[in-house]
Each structure stands twice: as C-alpha cells, then as structure tokens.
Design an enzyme around this catalytic site. Structure first.
Site, PDB file in Angstrom:
ATOM      1  CE  LYS A  23     -19.066  32.956 131.361  1.00 14.91           C
ATOM      2  NZ  LYS A  23     -18.773  32.998 129.915  1.00 14.91           N
ATOM      3  NE  ARG A  93     -22.649  31.080 129.505  1.00 15.48           N
ATOM      4  CZ  ARG A  93     -23.180  31.419 130.671  1.00 15.48           C
ATOM      5  NH1 ARG A  93     -23.776  30.495 131.436  1.00 15.48           N
ATOM      6  NH2 ARG A  93     -23.103  32.659 131.093  1.00 15.48           N
ATOM      7  N   GLY A 102     -15.687  39.945 128.148  1.00 16.65           N
ATOM      8  CA  GLY A 102     -15.646  40.084 126.700  1.00 16.65           C
ATOM      9  C   GLY A 102     -14.424  39.507 126.018  1.00 16.65           C
ATOM     10  CG  MET A 104     -12.240  34.039 127.015  1.00 17.11           C
ATOM     11  SD  MET A 104     -10.800  33.484 126.147  1.00 17.11           S
ATOM     12  CE  MET A 104     -10.594  31.952 126.965  1.00 17.11           C
ATOM     13  NE  ARG A 336     -18.954  38.865 135.443  1.00 23.62           N
ATOM     14  CZ  ARG A 336     -18.836  38.893 134.135  1.00 23.62           C
ATOM     15  NH1 ARG A 336     -18.120  37.989 133.529  1.00 23.62           N
ATOM     16  NH2 ARG A 336     -19.419  39.820 133.419  1.00 23.62           N
ATOM     17  NE  ARG A 616      17.405  64.393 149.076  1.00 19.53           N
ATOM     18  CZ  ARG A 616      16.895  63.914 147.951  1.00 19.53           C
ATOM     19  NH1 ARG A 616      16.849  62.600 147.750  1.00 19.53           N
ATOM     20  NH2 ARG A 616      16.420  64.727 147.029  1.00 19.53           N
ATOM     21  CD  GLU A 743      20.511  58.037 148.111  1.00 14.66           C
ATOM     22  OE1 GLU A 743      19.602  58.127 147.291  1.00 14.66           O
ATOM     23  OE2 GLU A 743      20.903  58.993 148.799  1.00 14.66           O
ATOM     24  N   GLY A 764      16.582  54.827 150.022  1.00 14.32           N
ATOM     25  CA  GLY A 764      16.190  55.585 148.838  1.00 14.32           C
ATOM     26  C   GLY A 764      16.115  54.587 147.695  1.00 14.32           C
ATOM     27  CG  ASN A 766      12.894  56.493 143.468  1.00 13.64           C
ATOM     28  OD1 ASN A 766      12.173  55.512 143.612  1.00 13.64           O
ATOM     29  ND2 ASN A 766      12.451  57.729 143.502  1.00 13.64           N
ATOM     30  CG  ASP A 767      19.475  57.730 143.527  1.00 11.47           C
ATOM     31  OD1 ASP A 767      19.608  57.653 142.289  1.00 11.47           O
ATOM     32  OD2 ASP A 767      19.429  58.806 144.144  1.00 11.47           O
TER      33      ASP A 767
HETATM   34  P1  ADP Z   1     -19.470  36.380 128.731  1.00  7.41           P
HETATM   35  O1  ADP Z   1     -18.350  35.675 129.357  1.00  7.41           O
HETATM   36  O2  ADP Z   1     -19.058  37.241 127.607  1.00  7.41           O
HETATM   37  O3  ADP Z   1     -20.353  37.052 129.724  1.00  7.41           O
HETATM   38  P2  ADP Z   1     -21.462  34.306 128.519  1.00  7.41           P
HETATM   39  O4  ADP Z   1     -20.993  32.918 128.415  1.00  7.41           O
HETATM   40  O5  ADP Z   1     -21.924  34.726 129.846  1.00  7.41           O
HETATM   41  O6  ADP Z   1     -20.337  35.266 127.989  1.00  7.41           O
HETATM   42  O7  ADP Z   1     -22.604  34.448 127.456  1.00  7.41           O
HETATM   43  C1  ADP Z   1     -22.915  35.575 126.727  1.00  7.41           C
HETATM   44  C2  ADP Z   1     -24.395  35.820 126.785  1.00  7.41           C
HETATM   45  O8  ADP Z   1     -25.135  34.679 126.385  1.00  7.41           O
HETATM   46  C3  ADP Z   1     -24.857  36.144 128.178  1.00  7.41           C
HETATM   47  O9  ADP Z   1     -25.633  37.313 128.111  1.00  7.41           O
HETATM   48  C4  ADP Z   1     -25.670  34.996 128.632  1.00  7.41           C
HETATM   49  O10 ADP Z   1     -26.727  35.426 129.374  1.00  7.41           O
HETATM   50  C5  ADP Z   1     -26.132  34.356 127.307  1.00  7.41           C
HETATM   51  N1  ADP Z   1     -26.225  32.897 127.471  1.00  7.41           N
HETATM   52  C6  ADP Z   1     -25.220  32.069 127.708  1.00  7.41           C
HETATM   53  N2  ADP Z   1     -25.658  30.808 127.877  1.00  7.41           N
HETATM   54  C7  ADP Z   1     -26.998  30.848 127.718  1.00  7.41           C
HETATM   55  C8  ADP Z   1     -28.036  29.869 127.793  1.00  7.41           C
HETATM   56  N3  ADP Z   1     -27.762  28.598 128.069  1.00  7.41           N
HETATM   57  N4  ADP Z   1     -29.276  30.273 127.591  1.00  7.41           N
HETATM   58  C9  ADP Z   1     -29.563  31.569 127.335  1.00  7.41           C
HETATM   59  N5  ADP Z   1     -28.642  32.541 127.261  1.00  7.41           N
HETATM   60  C10 ADP Z   1     -27.367  32.183 127.450  1.00  7.41           C
HETATM   61 MG    MG Z   2     -21.567  36.370 130.919  1.00 10.54          MG
HETATM   62 MG    MG Z   3     -18.702  37.672 125.568  1.00  3.83          MG
END
Ligand code: ADP
Ligand code: MG
Ligand code: MG
Length: 876
Positions: A23, A93, A102, A104, A336, A616, A743, A764, A766-767
């Site tokens: 990120k 973040r 999702g 972290m 990303r 075989r 094998e 072979g 697996n064996d």
């Molecule tokens: P994830 O890794 O779960 O995608 P993010 O760090 O991207 O988490 O953030 C989760 C949400 O918060 C995202 O939808 C992002 O757009 C929003 N967000 C993060 N930073 C900011 C910011 N500085 N201003 C507005 N929205 C933000």
């Molecule tokens: Mg994000």
């Molecule tokens: Mg998240």
C-alpha cells in the site's frame, strides 16, 4: 544517527514494497507520478519488526520521525493535528508487502475529540458530517485499537436505524452524537479505559495496534494458507483524511481497471454516495455500479478513467484501486495489482500483449498455473440445469460450480471439512474472522454484499465459486437454516452454486467439463514456445487419453493396466488367475484377459496416434483384486465353482503386513512371468493391428518397482521375446522401448547399472516419496498435516516434491542413468508432474518430460514455460 523509520509518500516509489509495504509503495508511486493522493507518510516494515524485537515498544527515534512526518502533512494541507480551529485528521492504515485483503484494519478520522469535532463542524458548516466522522472514529478506534467486540457497536447502530427501517444516512446529528457517547460507554464498560481525547495518544495507540495486528489470528491464518513468511512485518501508513461523507457531491468507491471476473477491458467497480471507508465493501447500503458515476459526475469519471489508464500503463497490469470524492474532487487512496479469476488472468494477459503493453513472455509469466485450474473446472451439467429452477440468483462473484452441504458457521465448516465432507459456507456476509471457514468450504454463499465484498474478493483469490449478495436468503444462525422463496435449507442439506451465473440450487447437481476459449489456447501456444520440458498425461482409458490430447498432452506417460481390470466382468478372470494353482490354470485365465487388454491398448494407440504411450505392467499387490468379506468370498467361490474355503485360504495367504512394500511391482511378473507375457502380447498385438490401420504407434513398456538390474533384465527378456514372436507372426515391426520406473531409492542409486538395460526412466515420485521418507501416504493423514502446520516440513511431500531428499534421488538417478546411456529419456509420472513448484524443479534437473493427470496438463505446460523463462532471466 538513528535509522530512517519514516518515509514521506513523495520519498518512496513502487520498487520499495519490502520496506514500505504494498500500500505504501503504491501511494508513493502515485504521488510521484502526479496522481492526486492525500499527503502522508509510511512507517516501515523494519519498524514493525523492530517493535517486536524491542519488546513491543517503538524503536528509538521512530516517534520523533512520526511527528516530523505529521508536520509535513500539516504544511501541505494547511491544517493542524489537534487544532480545533482547523483540525487535521488522519487515517492509520496497515499495509504489508503482499496485499492481505481485510486482514489488517484501518482507523479513519483519527485526531477527533469533542473540540476538534466542533471545529470541524464549524469549519465545514456541516455539523452532521462532523458528528458522523466522530461516530465512525469512536467505533473504529474502539473495535480495532481497543479490541471491543464490534457487534456491540453494530447492535447500537441497528437499533438507532430502527432495524432496517432507516439507512445510516438518515441518522441526524443528535442521533450520531448520542451514538458516539453510547460507544464510549461501551468501551469503558468493556475494556475499562476512557476513550483517549489526546490526538497524539490516539495516534500512538493506533500505530501500535497496526503493528500488533500483524500477529493477529486472521493475519497469521492468511499467511499460512498463502505461504507468506511471518517475518516480513507490516508497514503503517498515516495519511491526511479526505471525506466521501460530506454530502451528495461526495462518495467513496473501489474499482478494477478491468473486469476481474471475465477480464473484459472495461473499468469495473462500485461506489457509494455520501459514504466513507469500508462502507462499500461492508455492504451497508447497496452500492452503485461505476458506470453510474459516468452519468452523475461525468468530469470526475473522466479524470478517474484517465488515472486508471495511466496506472495500467505504468504498472503494465490490471489495478485494483480505491478512491474518494470529496465535494467533487477526486482522490486516489490505493492502487495494487488486482486479484482476478483464472479466466480473467488469461484474457488480460492475452489482451495486454495485443495492446502492446507486455510481451508474450511476460504474459506467460503473468498467469498463475494454479489459477488455470478454475478454467478447467467443471460446470453444472447443462442437461441437469435445464429442468432445474434456482432457488434464487445472487451476484456471480467468483466462477465455477460446486455442490456441498450447507453450513452456517465457519468453525463448523472447518470441522466438517476435516472429516472429508464437502461444505458450502452460507453467511449473511463474511468478515475476516470467517476466513478459516472459507478455506474449508467448496464455495461461499452470502446474502449481503456486492461484487467487491469481502466474500467475493477472498473467494476469487482462492479460486472458489462464490455467490454474493443473494438478497432473498433469510438466514437464521440461531436455527442453523435459511429460507429462500419458500424453501427451507437446513444445516447439512445439499446445495449447488454456480459462481459464474450467481444461481443457487437445492440439492446436488452433476457437473461437466468446460469449453476452452480462444484466449486460453493462445496463451497455451505461447507457453509451448518457451518450455523445454515435454508434458504427457497419465491416462488409463481412451476417454482420458482424448481429454489429455485436447489439453495438449504429448503422449501418455503412464497407463496403469490394472485399472482396466476392474471394469465389468473382467475382475472375474483376474480373480480366476489369482486363484489358479498351476501355470496352466493361470494361463487359461490370462487368455481370457488378453483380448480385453488388447482392445484397450488399441483404443489408447488410436487416440494417441503418432505419440508415445507408456504402459506399465501389473503393479499392485494381488490382494487388491480379491474380495475380503465373507459374503463376497462366498459369491466368488460360487461363480467360479470352487470351495469357498479355498478362496478364503488364498485371500489369507496373500494378506500382507505392509502391502506397499510387499508382493507387487515387477516381483509379480518375476514369479508369474506368464502375466508379463500376456500383457506384452496384448500390447504388441494391439500395436501391430493399429499400425495396419495406418496409424503411427509408439509403445513404451515400463516395468515397475525395479530395485536390481537383474529384475529388469528378466522382465525385459520376456517383453522382447514376445515382441519378436508377435512381429514375426504379423510380418510387421513396430518400434518400441523397454524401460523402468524408478521408485525405490536403490534404483536411483544404481541407475547407472539399470540404464544399461532400461531405454527410459520414469520416476514414480509417489512411491519414491513413500520409500524415501519411509512413510505411507495412506497412513500419513494423522500426522503429516500437523508437520506442515508446524512447519517441520515446508509442504506436503505428496503434493510438492521434497527437493532436498526425494529430489536429490531424482537428480542422482538421472545423472547416473545418463552416465551409461547418453540418450536416456527421463520423465516423471507421479502426482508431482502436475504441481508447478515440482515442475520447476524437474525442469532444472533436466528431465525430458513430466506426466500428470489430463486436467493438469495445461498447468504443467504453463509451469514448464515459466520455469524455462525464469531460468533465462536468472542467466542474464
Ligand atoms: P484495506 O487494506 O482493508 O483496504 P485501507 O487502508 O485501504 O484498508 O482502508 C480502508 C478504507 O478506508 C478504504 O476504503 C480507504 O479508501 C479508506 N481510507 C483510508 N485512508 C483514507 C483517507 N486518508 N481518507 C479517506 N479514506 C481513507
Ligand atoms: Mg484498501
Ligand atoms: Mg480492511
């Protein structure tokens, strides 16, 4: 001098993923290339690791550098952190090197307290917005940083909204403020601390929480499944907030620069007006398709479109982006490489070559061979589907069809799957906490959430079918059932999903093989240009051979003749042969089998016209062909007209303590040469006959489980003698080879001797894995998974070859074999032949070919091409 722990966004770039996380590197790169990104800085992954080394304390100098970074954001925004007259708010973040959707958590609107909230209300002339931001902040901070159960907040929200009567946007300023106060009380009650008002204290705690989340259960689980090392650490991004919740000229959204399900080259995404952060993915309200943005805010859309194109040109790959529109101004928050289905991966790779964005070699390397599996996966049989009515149709979130027992709880899904049950996880919506249940399930069904919901994204990443947002489902976790348009599905009832159409069916439905598209064929033909390894298939019957050929197999690397013995009445003749007391009796029984075998081989030779077919000779221990319970023994005795006691005695005498190491392989043919004779005759008669039809045949006779060259020699003599007899009789010759399987470790070690007789080797594996590791695959279920989990061994050795041990024997066997026979052809015919990591190894060791199940042939072709390309790159 203290270490540099903090990088401003403008100091980083895309190549710094190790240090800044995916990120951080992404926002840095966008900042550098002039894309509008709210200013911020990244605390490095090294700081996270140092935090752990330092007994969970910030390393020296880090906090001071954070404060410096804040100053820079203040300078750029003209706002000040903690200043009620013009408050700077930030998001905190997480972001590791590899995107972990999702896994972290992010805290938004940090820096708010009663004073700064009032300041914000005043400044924006929008008290409701300020109250909403504050409510969100208290909620997120309470849940993520302080660890309060998020459901308690959700419950209050739900209450305030009148249980679905109103939406979150309907809540008034007063209601939002009251909610924030309730949240604070919950926090106090739950964890016994006062909500921190000092923004700096908030920031400190949030950064530490992100560091700690690296070792949270969800993150650890995700890393284990995806084989991501634990020592990478996560970076932390601190960034000025922009607000998508400032009214109807504001919005937040997520988008892919191409369609991640099909690969179609059009922007694909969803957005929500007057919303913030995770609202889109969390399914709070139903989001709108991005095409709507083109109508509603055409200028913003046009700018967004340009940025999407620019990012694709820059990264030369499909991007997954997050954006926010604040009062008509576009801000990019993340980019990303987008996760995609196998079908989309293939289409995007081929399209990008045609667009001149990447070359063929890159395209071939782009597609994960494992992902092809999805393309090759079965679909619901159209015949069955014609009369079937779906219970409901949800969003086609991840393609492929699957049947399983409905389960409503992720723990239960995991438990049931462990016992070998096929389950489908059904949830209102999924959250990162459900991940282990999703791993265990065949497919995922949710009632809420869009195409970019957690369930959809995670399922696509795992290549599992998913139907999301099936709004007709009424799910009751309490009763463990769902009702859908009048039908009740209880826990354990079978359902079938089609993730490509979004349909949900009751019951278990038959599935059929997919058609392979033009792009797929194109990509595979490119792969073939690069690969050096041959790819054959393991196929026992003509139908499998035909599929293998369609998938591009260049021959059969293993035909297990005994599989033919189980069909229909054939088993009777086989049993008669086993029960025979004399050579004559045995020959008489074998004579019944011979024509059947011959016609099987004819079928294979015809299908594989022009290509080699490795057959075989009989391999499994004989007891596998005999019945074991009394009733069946009685029935067999009656059928053959012999005394049941005799049958029983024979079954008894063939019992082995350790059949894997017992009377099997070439040992059978050595004690009963007439078996090998019969099989050789069937092979060569079939070859002669098919050749007479004008078809080119290349039989390769393979002797199993050889440990001593003397064993091979004996069997080879039988085969060659029979071949000569058949050819003389027919007046035709067919070129053929005699070789062996390697094998047993001994065979690999004395491969130089064995190669004096063998014209080819086929490992072979697996064996060879069983005999090298001294463990039986069938008995290893109790401990092997635990070995893998505890990382005593890196992978299940039956899936991915144990390179250090078994692999070394492959290498030694190949080298020694070729030392006495220069042109020795060497292949592999274990399961490993279709495993990409193993294929890479076999390429490196210099084998001639791998052989795998027909469905894995394309995977092996692609993996072999990638191995060759990877090597070429390293050599540069
Ligand atoms: P994830 O890794 O779960 O995608 P993010 O760090 O991207 O988490 O953030 C989760 C949400 O918060 C995202 O939808 C992002 O757009 C929003 N967000 C993060 N930073 C900011 C910011 N500085 N201003 C507005 N929205 C933000
Ligand atoms: Mg994000
Ligand atoms: Mg998240």
């Amino acid at each position: 001098m203290t270490k540099k722990w903090v990088y401003l966004f403008r100091e980083g770039n895309a190549s710094m993923r190790d240090l800044l996380g995916g990120k951080g590197a992404g926002v840095a790169e966008m900042t550098r290339t002039g894309v509008p990104v709210p200013p911020g800085f990244t605390i490095t992954t090294e700081a996270c690791n140092a935090y752990y080394e330092n007994g969970q304390q910030f390393p020296e100098g880090m906090w001071e550098q954070v404060l410096e970074g804040l100053k820079d954001i203040e300078a750029q925004t003209g706002k000040r952190f903690g200043d009620p007259s013009n408050p700077l708010l930030v998001s905190v973040r997480s972001g590791a090197k590899f995107s972990m959707p999702g896994m972290m958590d992010t805290v938004l609107n940090l820096g708010l307290n009663q004073q700064t909230r009032e300041g914000l209300a005043h400044l924006t002339n929008n008290p409701r917005f300020a109250a909403d931001a504050y409510r969100r902040f208290v909620q997120l901070f309470g849940k993520i940083v302080l660890g309060v159960d998020g459901d308690r907040f959700e419950h209050e929200m739900d209450e305030a909204k009148g249980h679905g009567q109103r939406q979150d946007t309907d809540l008034t300023t007063e209601e939002l403020l009251a909610l924030a106060e309730k949240f604070k009380a919950i926090i106090k009650e739950d964890v016994g601390v006062d909500f921190p008002d000092d923004p700096f204290e908030q920031l400190r705690a949030a950064i530490a929480a992100v560091f700690r989340s690296w070792n949270g259960r969800r993150a650890v689980d995700y890393r284990r499944v995806n084989k991501i090392p634990d020592n990478l650490g996560t970076a932390v991004n601190v960034q000025a907030m922009v607000f998508g919740n400032m009214g109807n000229d504001s919005a937040t959204g997520v988008a892919f620069t191409r369609n991640p399900s099909t690969g179609e080259p059009e922007i694909f995404g969803e957005y929500l007006v007057n919303a913030q952060g995770e609202d889109v993915v969390a399914g709070i309200r139903t989001p709108q398709p991005i095409s709507k943005l083109a109508q509603e805010m055409p200028e913003v859309y046009e700018q967004f479109h340009q940025i999407a194109k620019q990012l694709e040109r820059h990264y030369k790959d499909m991007q997954d982006v997050e954006f926010t529109i604040e009062r008509g101004k576009l801000w990019m928050l993340q980019t990303r490489t987008g996760k995609r289905t196998g079908a989309a991966a293939v289409k995007i790779a081929v399209d990008m070559v045609n667009e001149g964005l990447i070359d063929r070699a890159t395209a071939v390397q782009r597609v994960d061979p494992h992902a092809l599996d999805q393309l090759l996966h079965p679909m619901i049989d159209p015949a069955a589907r014609k009369d079937a009515h779906p219970l409901t149709v949800g969003l086609p979130a991840s393609p492929g069809a699957a049947s399983g027992k409905a389960v409503f709880d992720p723990d239960e899904a995991e438990e049931l799957a462990k016992t070998g049950e096929k389950v489908i996880l059904v949830r209102v919506e999924t959250a990162p906490e459900d991940f282990h249940g999703m791993v265990a399930a065949q497919a995922i069904l949710t009632a809420r959430g869009g195409m970019t919901s957690h369930a959809a994204v995670v399922a696509r990443g795992m290549g599992k079918p998913c139907v999301a947002g099936a709004g007709d489902l009424r799910i009751s976790y309490a009763d463990q059932l769902m009702t859908v348009n009048g039908t009740t599905i209880r826990k354990g009832d079978w359902i079938t999903l089609d993730g490509g159409s979004g349909e949900v069916f009751a019951g278990k439905m038959p599935t059929v093989e997919p058609e392979l598209s033009g792009d797929f064929a194109t990509l595979m033909s490119w792969a073939d240009e690069f690969r050096k390894l041959g790819v054959r298939a393991n196929a026992d019957i003509p139908r499998d051979a035909r599929i293998a050929r369609q998938f591009g197999a260049e021959g059969i690397g293993l035909c297990r003749t005994e599989h033919m013995f189980f069909e229909g009445d054939r088993i009777d003749a086989m049993r008669e042969m086993i029960l025979a007391d004399t050579v004559e009796e045995r020959r008489a029984a074998l004579a019944k089998i011979e024509p059947l075998q011959q016609s099987d081989f004819e079928g294979l030779f015809r299908e594989m016209a022009g290509l080699p077919v490795t057959i075989r000779t009989l391999d499994p221990p004989l007891h596998e062909f005999l019945p074991h319970d009394d009733d069946e023994i009685e029935a067999l005795a009656n059928k053959l007209g012999v005394d049941p006691r005799k049958v029983k005695a024979r079954v008894e005498s063939l019992r082995e303590a350790n059949p894997m190491l017992g009377f099997r392989g070439c040992r059978l043919g050595i004690l009963y040469p007439e078996i090998t004779e019969m099989q050789a005759r069937a092979i060569f008669k079939a070859a002669v006959k098919v050749k007479a039809e004008g078809i080119d045949v290349h039989p390769e006779v393979m002797i199993p489980l050889v440990g001593h060259v003397s064993e091979l020699k004996l069997q080879e003599e039988v085969v060659r003698r029979v071949a000569a007899e058949v050819f003389a009789e027919a007046g035709v010759e067919v070129p053929y080879l005699v070789g062996t399987m390697i094998e047993l470790p001994r065979a690999a070690l004395v491969a130089d001797e064995i190669a004096q007789v063998a014209e080819f080797f086929s490992f072979g594996t697996n064996d060879l894995t069983q005999t090298t590791l001294g463990l039986s695959r069938d008995d290893s279920g109790r401990f092997l998974p635990i070995y893998v989990e505890k990382k005593l061994i890196p992978d299940d050795p039956f899936q991915t070859i144990d390179q250090r041990g078994v692999g070394q024997l492959v290498q030694i066997g190949t080298e020694r074999g070729r030392s006495t026979r220069l042109d020795l052809k060497v292949g592999v015919c274990g399961e490993h032949g279709g495993d990409p990591a193993s294929v890479e190894f076999f390429h490196r060791v210099g084998l001639n070919y791998v052989s795998c199940s027909p469905y894995r042939v394309p995977i092996a072709r692609l993996a072999a091409a990638q191995a060759a390309l990877g090597e070429a790159k390293r050599d540069k």
